[in-house]
Enzyme design. Sequence first.
Site, mmCIF file in Angstrom:
data_model
loop_
_atom_site.group_PDB
_atom_site.id
_atom_site.type_symbol
_atom_site.label_atom_id
_atom_site.label_comp_id
_atom_site.label_asym_id
_atom_site.label_seq_id
_atom_site.Cartn_x
_atom_site.Cartn_y
_atom_site.Cartn_z
ATOM 1 C CB CYS A 167 7.344 -0.263 1.388
ATOM 2 S SG CYS A 167 6.582 0.309 -0.636
ATOM 3 C CG HIS A 307 4.850 2.012 6.357
ATOM 4 N ND1 HIS A 307 6.132 1.040 6.269
ATOM 5 C CD2 HIS A 307 4.447 2.524 5.556
ATOM 6 C CE1 HIS A 307 5.612 1.536 4.337
ATOM 7 N NE2 HIS A 307 4.998 2.302 4.183
ATOM 8 C CD GLU A 318 1.838 3.284 11.348
ATOM 9 O OE1 GLU A 318 3.546 2.159 11.071
ATOM 10 O OE2 GLU A 318 3.065 3.728 10.659
ATOM 11 C CE LYS A 339 9.753 4.074 5.543
ATOM 12 N NZ LYS A 339 8.697 3.305 6.297
ATOM 13 C CG HIS A 344 9.766 4.752 1.680
ATOM 14 N ND1 HIS A 344 9.977 3.348 2.168
ATOM 15 C CD2 HIS A 344 8.329 4.371 0.955
ATOM 16 C CE1 HIS A 344 8.635 2.188 1.929
ATOM 17 N NE2 HIS A 344 8.678 3.030 1.514
ATOM 18 C CG PHE A 407 2.954 1.097 -3.331
ATOM 19 C CD1 PHE A 407 2.094 1.508 -2.373
ATOM 20 C CD2 PHE A 407 2.908 1.785 -4.314
ATOM 21 C CE1 PHE A 407 2.151 3.299 -2.754
ATOM 22 C CE2 PHE A 407 3.194 2.729 -4.343
ATOM 23 C CZ PHE A 407 2.584 3.634 -3.451
#
Length: 423
Positions: A167, A307, A318, A339, A344, A407
């Site tokens: 990502c 994010h 976060e 998002k 996403h 990831f």
Amino acid sequence: MELKRVVVTGLGAITPVGNTLEQTWESLKQGKSGAAPITHFDASQFKAQFACEVKSFVVGDVLDRKDARKMDLYEQYAMVAAHEAIADSHLDLDTVDKTRIGVVLGVGIGGITTLEEEISKYAVTGAELGPRYTPFLIPKMISDVAAGLISIHYGFHGPNYSTASACASSTNAIADAFNLIRLGKANVMVTGGAEAAITAVGVGGFCAMHALSTRNDDPEHASRPFSASRDGFIMGEGAGIIVLEELGHALARGAHIYCELAGVGMSADAHHITASHPEGLGATLVMREALSDAGLKPEDIDYINVHGTSTPVGDVSEAKAIKQVFGDHAYKLNISSTKSMTGHLLGAAGAVECIACCKAVEENIVPPTINHADDDLDEQIDYKMNFTFNSAQHREVRAALSNTFGFGGHNACCIVKKFQQNE
């Protein structure tokens, strides 16, 4: 060696909330959700049956149908968004030195649509007729070819490759393109990312990980970052393309400058293959690195495009990281997760979110985090921070920071700021 300054001179986007930059930005400002039941395939057997798909996509203005059939959907998205960004930059392609223009794109998964289709066909016909794969299987499948297709189409002979960090892929691409210009390796870089992974394998794989929201009865409100009832992210698709340019080159041709790309950061969580570090260690490191690279202090930042995937662990970590980096200034920032509207976009997420930051800096508007209810509060999150819930907010945005975490523990961050020539 004095590093060159880098500015943004072209933007292009195709997203679940708009097939152009203008449509996407207007939708983000209005808080429009791109989530709906999946139409790309029959998802009725999956726990997650909705996604943020690109709507009414046509390639006719950029590619003819014969060329498009040789490309995976992610490559088509990349080509269409690149066409818009390059046109938006007003580069004179007849006179510009194309040996000094490169392409770096971030792609997290690549041509999974093609790979899935070809394997399915082989499973049906292979035993009787033998393997009959399309000769375009490999170039449609591998993640580097979108960058190659753009360079071939426009004749750009500069640095050309792809980045893959899940990502964080397209933010890493932007960082690489930025550094290539800063170091004098190119005058112009076309960068960003593309992804098209809303397939049975893509959705099925993320479902098996319990990563996706299963709010099938209410897709539009399913992505709810920083709300207590969040239950996973929503798959998105599309592309975001940015034209970066060395400042002197841009000024010499009288280019429109959206903003300046001031700094980038990269780090690793070194913690878990899919989960964020619970205390936001990698996120803290990457934001501090970006601030240092940009020569900015925490209080210089007015907006963070987080994010913010709407996952139980990720949003908390976060939020903690922002407080660690920004201290008391965390309460003066605007924070939002686009998002919540686009879903996403995986490898393309960072590019689309960087574009949102560019427009926020240009127009002094912060797009919202939608789908939050006042009574849907997570005790682990400090709501004294301004998450820009449900409505866009007008404020001066001198500088904006964009976070992307992938990831594998990959973290990448970029900062854009208002352009001032005499710095």
